[in-house]
Design a protein around this motif. Structure first.
Motif, PDB file in Angstrom:
ATOM      1  N   LYS A   1       0.838  -1.207   0.000  1.00  0.00           N
ATOM      2  CA  LYS A   1       0.000   0.000   0.000  1.00  0.00           C
ATOM      3  C   LYS A   1       0.873   1.258   0.000  1.00  0.00           C
ATOM      4  N   VAL A   2       1.911   1.253   0.817  1.00  0.00           N
ATOM      5  CA  VAL A   2       2.807   2.416   0.907  1.00  0.00           C
ATOM      6  C   VAL A   2       3.930   2.206  -0.094  1.00  0.00           C
ATOM      7  N   SER A   3       3.672   2.489  -1.333  1.00  0.00           N
ATOM      8  CA  SER A   3       4.632   2.162  -2.389  1.00  0.00           C
ATOM      9  C   SER A   3       5.186   3.387  -3.100  1.00  0.00           C
ATOM     10  N   ASP A   4       4.705   4.613  -2.744  1.00  0.00           N
ATOM     11  CA  ASP A   4       5.222   5.816  -3.409  1.00  0.00           C
ATOM     12  C   ASP A   4       5.717   6.819  -2.379  1.00  0.00           C
ATOM     13  N   ILE A   5       6.416   7.829  -2.863  1.00  0.00           N
ATOM     14  CA  ILE A   5       7.026   8.819  -1.976  1.00  0.00           C
ATOM     15  C   ILE A   5       5.973   9.596  -1.208  1.00  0.00           C
ATOM     16  N   GLN A   6       4.906  10.010  -1.886  1.00  0.00           N
ATOM     17  CA  GLN A   6       3.887  10.828  -1.251  1.00  0.00           C
ATOM     18  C   GLN A   6       3.275  10.126  -0.036  1.00  0.00           C
ATOM     19  N   THR A   7       2.960   8.857  -0.190  1.00  0.00           N
ATOM     20  CA  THR A   7       2.340   8.116   0.907  1.00  0.00           C
ATOM     21  C   THR A   7       3.326   7.922   2.055  1.00  0.00           C
ATOM     22  N   ALA A   8       4.579   7.602   1.729  1.00  0.00           N
ATOM     23  CA  ALA A   8       5.592   7.414   2.774  1.00  0.00           C
ATOM     24  C   ALA A   8       5.825   8.697   3.549  1.00  0.00           C
ATOM     25  N   VAL A   9       5.858   9.825   2.855  1.00  0.00           N
ATOM     26  CA  VAL A   9       6.035  11.117   3.521  1.00  0.00           C
ATOM     27  C   VAL A   9       4.820  11.449   4.367  1.00  0.00           C
TER      28      VAL A   9
ATOM     29  N   ILE B   1       2.733   9.445   5.843  1.00  0.00           N
ATOM     30  CA  ILE B   1       2.717   8.616   7.061  1.00  0.00           C
ATOM     31  C   ILE B   1       3.665   9.194   8.109  1.00  0.00           C
ATOM     32  N   GLN B   2       4.837   9.632   7.689  1.00  0.00           N
ATOM     33  CA  GLN B   2       5.786  10.221   8.643  1.00  0.00           C
ATOM     34  C   GLN B   2       5.235  11.511   9.237  1.00  0.00           C
ATOM     35  N   GLU B   3       4.603  12.335   8.411  1.00  0.00           N
ATOM     36  CA  GLU B   3       4.054  13.600   8.905  1.00  0.00           C
ATOM     37  C   GLU B   3       2.872  13.352   9.838  1.00  0.00           C
ATOM     38  N   ASP B   4       2.030  12.387   9.509  1.00  0.00           N
ATOM     39  CA  ASP B   4       0.903  12.063  10.398  1.00  0.00           C
ATOM     40  C   ASP B   4       1.407  11.527  11.729  1.00  0.00           C
ATOM     41  N   PHE B   5       2.440  10.698  11.693  1.00  0.00           N
ATOM     42  CA  PHE B   5       2.995  10.175  12.930  1.00  0.00           C
ATOM     43  C   PHE B   5       3.605  11.303  13.757  1.00  0.00           C
ATOM     44  N   ALA B   6       4.300  12.246  13.111  1.00  0.00           N
ATOM     45  CA  ALA B   6       4.860  13.396  13.820  1.00  0.00           C
ATOM     46  C   ALA B   6       3.756  14.214  14.473  1.00  0.00           C
ATOM     47  N   THR B   7       2.609  14.332  13.795  1.00  0.00           N
ATOM     48  CA  THR B   7       1.473  15.059  14.366  1.00  0.00           C
ATOM     49  C   THR B   7       0.968  14.362  15.626  1.00  0.00           C
ATOM     50  N   LEU B   8       0.831  13.046  15.591  1.00  0.00           N
ATOM     51  CA  LEU B   8       0.390  12.292  16.769  1.00  0.00           C
ATOM     52  C   LEU B   8       1.377  12.452  17.926  1.00  0.00           C
ATOM     53  N   CYS B   9       2.652  12.369  17.617  1.00  0.00           N
ATOM     54  CA  CYS B   9       3.667  12.511  18.668  1.00  0.00           C
ATOM     55  C   CYS B   9       3.618  13.898  19.299  1.00  0.00           C
ATOM     56  N   TYR B  10       3.308  14.883  18.490  1.00  0.00           N
ATOM     57  CA  TYR B  10       3.247  16.246  18.998  1.00  0.00           C
ATOM     58  C   TYR B  10       2.120  16.403  20.015  1.00  0.00           C
ATOM     59  N   PHE B  11       0.972  15.785  19.731  1.00  0.00           N
ATOM     60  CA  PHE B  11      -0.182  15.933  20.615  1.00  0.00           C
ATOM     61  C   PHE B  11      -0.275  14.838  21.688  1.00  0.00           C
TER      62      PHE B  11
ATOM     63  N   ALA C   1      10.995  12.440   5.294  1.00  0.00           N
ATOM     64  CA  ALA C   1      10.005  13.484   4.993  1.00  0.00           C
ATOM     65  C   ALA C   1      10.546  14.887   5.206  1.00  0.00           C
ATOM     66  N   THR C   2      11.485  15.057   6.139  1.00  0.00           N
ATOM     67  CA  THR C   2      11.987  16.397   6.450  1.00  0.00           C
ATOM     68  C   THR C   2      12.822  16.981   5.319  1.00  0.00           C
ATOM     69  N   ARG C   3      13.173  16.182   4.333  1.00  0.00           N
ATOM     70  CA  ARG C   3      14.028  16.651   3.242  1.00  0.00           C
ATOM     71  C   ARG C   3      13.236  16.984   1.975  1.00  0.00           C
ATOM     72  N   PHE C   4      11.947  16.747   1.994  1.00  0.00           N
ATOM     73  CA  PHE C   4      11.136  16.990   0.790  1.00  0.00           C
ATOM     74  C   PHE C   4      10.369  18.292   0.932  1.00  0.00           C
ATOM     75  N   THR C   5      10.561  19.185  -0.033  1.00  0.00           N
ATOM     76  CA  THR C   5       9.795  20.436  -0.062  1.00  0.00           C
ATOM     77  C   THR C   5       8.472  20.204  -0.783  1.00  0.00           C
ATOM     78  N   ASP C   6       7.521  21.090  -0.553  1.00  0.00           N
ATOM     79  CA  ASP C   6       6.214  20.942  -1.208  1.00  0.00           C
ATOM     80  C   ASP C   6       6.322  21.005  -2.735  1.00  0.00           C
ATOM     81  N   PRO C   7       7.095  21.948  -3.296  1.00  0.00           N
ATOM     82  CA  PRO C   7       7.227  21.959  -4.764  1.00  0.00           C
ATOM     83  C   PRO C   7       7.812  20.655  -5.309  1.00  0.00           C
ATOM     84  N   LEU C   8       8.781  20.094  -4.578  1.00  0.00           N
ATOM     85  CA  LEU C   8       9.396  18.844  -5.021  1.00  0.00           C
ATOM     86  C   LEU C   8       8.400  17.691  -4.941  1.00  0.00           C
ATOM     87  N   LEU C   9       7.628  17.626  -3.850  1.00  0.00           N
ATOM     88  CA  LEU C   9       6.635  16.557  -3.698  1.00  0.00           C
ATOM     89  C   LEU C   9       5.583  16.610  -4.789  1.00  0.00           C
ATOM     90  N   SER C  10       5.243  17.821  -5.196  1.00  0.00           N
ATOM     91  CA  SER C  10       4.227  17.947  -6.247  1.00  0.00           C
ATOM     92  C   SER C  10       4.713  17.360  -7.570  1.00  0.00           C
TER      93      SER C  10
END
Length: 949
Positions: free
Chosen positions: A413-421, A423-433, A481-490
């Motif tokens: 299921k997690v086979s592309d860069i967007q999904t992998a990034v 997941i990391q950002e969602d996990f960081a959000t959970l850790c923050y709260f 995920a911390t190395r990917f900018t929004d323009p690059l991800l697009s």
């Protein structure tokens, strides 16, 4: 007038005093110091040359060379000769004298000459002469090895004009049979800098001691010994194997010769008193190179065959074959797979060859650099399963995770860069709260956290908690995920992780090439400027630091090399992303190229935890290229140990018979019955009895139990009939288990014997069949069989010709030996034998092999062995270890079916195998091969043929 007379008298007194001093000094120099000054005056007229001794060769029992010396040409520098040139001198000029440095000027000119002749850098040669050649002025320092004939003769013609220059005809170690017997022969390597500096310090201390205490005989003897050994910083010494263990005998002693030269340094004649070099000893091994190579070929072929249907196991499993003479303990073959090429450890002067050899050495030693290079795609995997294939993302996951587990589904299921990034950002959000260490179990109220948890749930819901964290770590490892900018991800968000991983490897390969190119540019440019500006002050600080710490001065070139590496790394970090990149990496618009390259992380840029995760594709403990499975690694032995249990039972007069038949009573499984049908339940007298692999064997005695490899028989024999379980441990110890055999090779494994049998009933039952905590090496097992074969003499194994050495003599009367041999014979040749030919797959598939096998009927007896081990091939935290098998086969070969004269003992072991009986054909082929070799070599006298006393 009086003043004038007084002044004149005083002046004459002064002149007379000066005259007296001059006369006294002339007399002192001409009479008192005459001999000393005469010797000094003659010194520049002599030139002493050290003659390098040839290293002793190594050959097999029939004289086949295994390690030899090839002629090579070397450019050397004698600092002791250069030291004859004064450091400081004065040169007359108009208006006075000028201070000059003739020694320094000579070294500069000599360095320039060598650089032009040999294609080297003059500044580097000059540094080497000052910093390293000066450490041991009495021995030559190697500037370049492996000269061409043209270069050698050029330097030879220049020797007469250049003090300190020496063109040497030397010897280079070579192993003509390549990988054959590599674990036995061992490797050569340069003497380490710390070892070299210790020798230099010892020489310095001895010289000081002799200077302050003339006549110190012990100090003079030790100094002479160190100088005769003449180790130089570029010398190769034996590191392990025969090369290491017999270094003193192989090395030899330098010789020396003295030449008379004229004032211009030209040779006039050779003076008397030359000391010829003493070559090292020739070492004659007991092995047969042909039999050793044959054994290694059998192991390699078997390894390939086993991977036609690869299970989840290391991609190189490994194994060993030991063959020895049961009368003498001479080792005839000591084979292990995988193996290495000792030629790769011999340095080369050719930069391209040297880089390739260094690469191979990293592979053989399985260094962190090698694993890093595989991860980064700069190296390929090795072994029959993945030969010359790059590590891909899919293969990486295959090596880490269960084939059809939830983690594999997660990465489907997690086979592309967007999904992998994401997941990391969602996990960081959970850790923050999250207020706890488990952010997945918290009930959130914040909209961002609720959304993140819901999205993660669609991917992670089926995973155990520990695997959830593991999956997120893998996502971060492949695409941080911390190395990917929004323009690059697009632009690249839909790119598959497998594609991105491959592009990262393209980048790392390109980066390695560019880094090597930029190093040369940096060395010639920025670092040269730094040396002009900073070197003097830098080295002064280092010398002050050495004095403060009270340590000897290190060669300044070592400090410069380290400083250059540090400065270059800083320089490279600023340049690496601004260079023109490989065309394959130009998958984004030019304005995003640098941002895209920034997402690729080298192995060194990973955090320590991530480096361990990235390395986890490599088997735990390595693949064993440089480790012999024949004697340096121990493993559970399995049913071969039943011979020890049988021996001890028979020695104590036990004549057990039972019915090996599985059944059930009202309490559970029954594994066997007594002759009166009394059951032996699975749980028996506080321990767990093992059952046989065949559910119905029937009534058996010790011979039948060996024939069909009964498990309950030997467990009950050990638990109920031996006086004490420790008797079995002692019997194993008498046969050499649990201790090193004493073979003259370093790194031998001692194996292990149980220590808890008094309170561990299950341990007693398991130990009786070769399990529990018993560990043994194939070499130990071969010596055990040899003791049975020769009538009870436990021999010390020999790899060099010497008389048989009996370590201990065991009580082994003919009736015990006869019953053991009968059981071993039936195991192979009876209709019920555990290794009867009709049950061995490889024999059924190859009729010729079957014919050869049958030709040894009743001449070869043996015992199969299958030991179960727990091993976890997976790396995710929730995975559990499961049973694997190490398989063995031990054989004794006789010259006839009468079984009177044993001629060979063979033990074969393979890790992660199927059944011990599959190794019986390998042992049979070894026996046939040895007989063939003996027929061919009948004109050779055996190295040692006297039986043990």
């Amino acid at each position: 007038m009086v003043d004038l007379v007084s002044k004149t008298r005083r002046l004459l007194q002064i002149v007379f005093s000066v005259f007296l001093v001059i006369v006294f000094r002339v007399w002192h120099l001409g009479v008192v110091q005459r001999e000393e000054r005469l010797v000094e005056a003659q010194k520049p007229q002599q030139r002493q040359i050290l003659l390098r001794a040839n290293r002793g060769t190594i050959c097999d029992r029939f004289g086949v060379p295994l390690a030899v010396n090839r002629i090579c040409y070397n450019a050397m520098v004698y600092y002791g000769q250069i030291a004859q040139i004064p450091v400081v001198s004065w040169q007359a000029e108009e208006g006075g004298r000028k201070k000059i440095y003739p020694r320094k000027k000579h070294i500069q000119k000599l360095s320039q000459l060598l650089a032009e002749t040999l294609g080297l850098e003059a500044e580097r040669i000059e540094d080497l002469i000052h910093a390293k050649a000066a450490l041991f002025p009495h021995v030559p320092y190697l500037i370049k090895a492996g000269l061409t004939e043209e270069e050698y003769y050029q330097l030879k013609m220049l020797e007469k004009d250049w003090l300190g220059l020496y063109a040497e005809i030397g010897a280079e170690r070579s192993y003509p049979l390549g990988k054959t017997a590599s674990h036995l022969i061992g490797t050569m390597g340069t003497i380490s800098a710390p070892e070299y500096q210790l020798i230099a310090q010892e020489i310095h201390q001895l010289q000081e001691e002799i200077a302050f205490s003339p006549g110190a005989e012990e100090a003079e003897r030790r100094l002479a010994e160190l100088k005769e050994k003449a180790y130089t910083l570029n010398d190769l010494i034996g590191k392990n194997g025969v090369e290491g263990e017999f270094e003193e005998r192989l090395r030899g002693f330098f010789g020396k010769t003295t030449y008379e030269v004229d004032q211009k340094g030209r040779f006039v004649r050779e003076l008397g008193g030359a000391k010829l070099p003493l070559p090292g000893e020739k070492i004659e091994l007991t092995i047969s190179a042909e039999l050793q190579a044959f054994a290694e070929q059998l192991l390699a072929a078997s390894e390939k065959e086993r991977f036609k249907k690869p299970p989840k196991q290391p991609w190189i499993r490994g194994g060993a074959i030991v063959a020895l003479d049961p009368h003498t303990g001479e080792v005839l073959a000591l084979a292990s797979y995988p193996f290495f090429d000792p030629n790769d450890f011999i340095p080369s002067a050719n930069p391209k060859i040297r880089r390739e050899k260094n690469r191979q050495v990293n592979r053989w030693l399985e260094t962190e650099e090698w694993i890093r290079a595989i991860w980064e795609g700069r190296e390929t995997l090795s072994g029959p399963k993945y030969e010359k294939g790059h590590l891909t993302w899919d293969l990486f996951l295959e090596l880490l995770l269960p084939v059809e587990g939830p983690l594999q589904l997660f990465f489907q299921k997690v086979s592309d860069i967007q999904t992998a990034v994401q997941i990391q950002e969602d996990f960081a959000t959970l850790c923050y709260f999250s207020p706890s260490s488990d952010p997945f179990s918290v009930e959130y109220t914040q909209p961002a956290a609720l959304l993140a948890k819901r999205r993660l749930g669609t991917f992670l819901a089926d995973l155990p908690l520990s695997d959830k964290f593991y999956a997120i770590d893998l996502c971060r490892l492949v695409a941080d995920a911390t190395r990917f900018t929004d323009p690059l991800l697009s632009k690249i968000g839909s790119m598959k992780l497998s594609t991105y991983f491959s592009l990262a490897q393209v980048f790392h390969r390109w980066e390695a090439q560019e880094k090597q190119r930029m190093q040369e540019i940096f060395h010639q440019g920025e670092f040269r400027i730094w040396r002009e500006r900073e070197q003097k002050e830098f080295l002064a600080r280092k010398r002050c630091e050495e004095k403060r710490r009270g340590i000897y001065a290190h060669p300044y070139i070592d400090y410069l090399d380290k400083q250059e590496r540090e400065l270059f790394e800083e320089f490279w970090r600023g340049k690496r992303l601004s260079l023109p990149v490989d065309a394959a990496l130009q998958v984004v618009p030019p304005d995003l190229i640098e941002s895209f390259l920034h997402t690729f992380r080298s192995f060194d840029e990973l955090e320590e935890k991530e480096q361990k995760l990235a390395s986890s594709f490599y088997p735990k403990g390595g693949l064993g290229f440089s480790r012999s499975y024949a004697f340096q690694t121990s493993a559970p032995q399995g049913s071969l140990f039943k011979l020890v249990t049988s021996y001890e039972g028979l020695r104590q007069g036990n004549r057990l018979s039972l019915i090996d038949e599985q059944g059930h009573d009202g309490k559970g499984l029954v594994v066997a019955y007594s002759e009166t049908r009394a059951p032996y339940p699975r749980i028996y007298k506080g321990g767990r009895l093992p059952k046989s692999s065949i559910s119905h064997i029937g009534l058996i005695d010790v011979v039948g139990a060996l024939e069909q490899s009964s498990n309950p028989f030997f467990s009950i024999l050990a638990g109920d009939y031996l006086k004490t379980p420790e008797d079995l441990v002692e019997a194993a110890r008498l046969f050499g288990f649990g201790a090193k055999t004493g073979i003259a090779l370093s790194g031998e494994a001692p194996g292990f014997l149980p220590r808890d049998l008094a309170e561990n009933r299950t341990g007693v039952y398991s130990f009786a069949i070769g399990q529990h905590t018993l560990l043994a090496t194939p070499l130990q097992s071969a010596l055990f069989l040899a003791a049975l074969a020769n009538g009870g003499a436990l021999l010390k194994p020999h790899i060099i010709a010497s008389p048989a050495e009996v370590k201990s003599a065991l009580y082994l009367p003919p009736f015990i030996r006869s019953e053991l041999f009968e059981g071993m014979d039936r195991s192979l040749w009876s209709a019920k034998g555990s290794a009867r030919p009709s049950t061995i797959k490889s024999l059924l598939a190859h009729p010729t092999l079957l014919h050869d096998y049958l030709s040894l009927q009743h001449q070869m007896i043996g015992k199969t062995s299958t030991a179960e081990v727990l091993w976890n091939p997976f790396r995710n935290p929730s995975s559990k270890p499961f049973l694997h098998k190490h398989i063995w086969f031990g054989a004794i070969a006789f010259d006839s079916i009468k079984r009177e004269n044993p001629e060979l003992v063979v033990v074969v072991m393979q890790r992660y195998g199927d059944s011990g009986k599959e190794l019986a054909p390998l042992a049979a082929q070894m026996i046939r091969k040895w007989r063939e070799i003996q027929r061919k070599k009948s004109s050779f006298e055996p190295i040692h043929k006297n039986p043990p006393p």
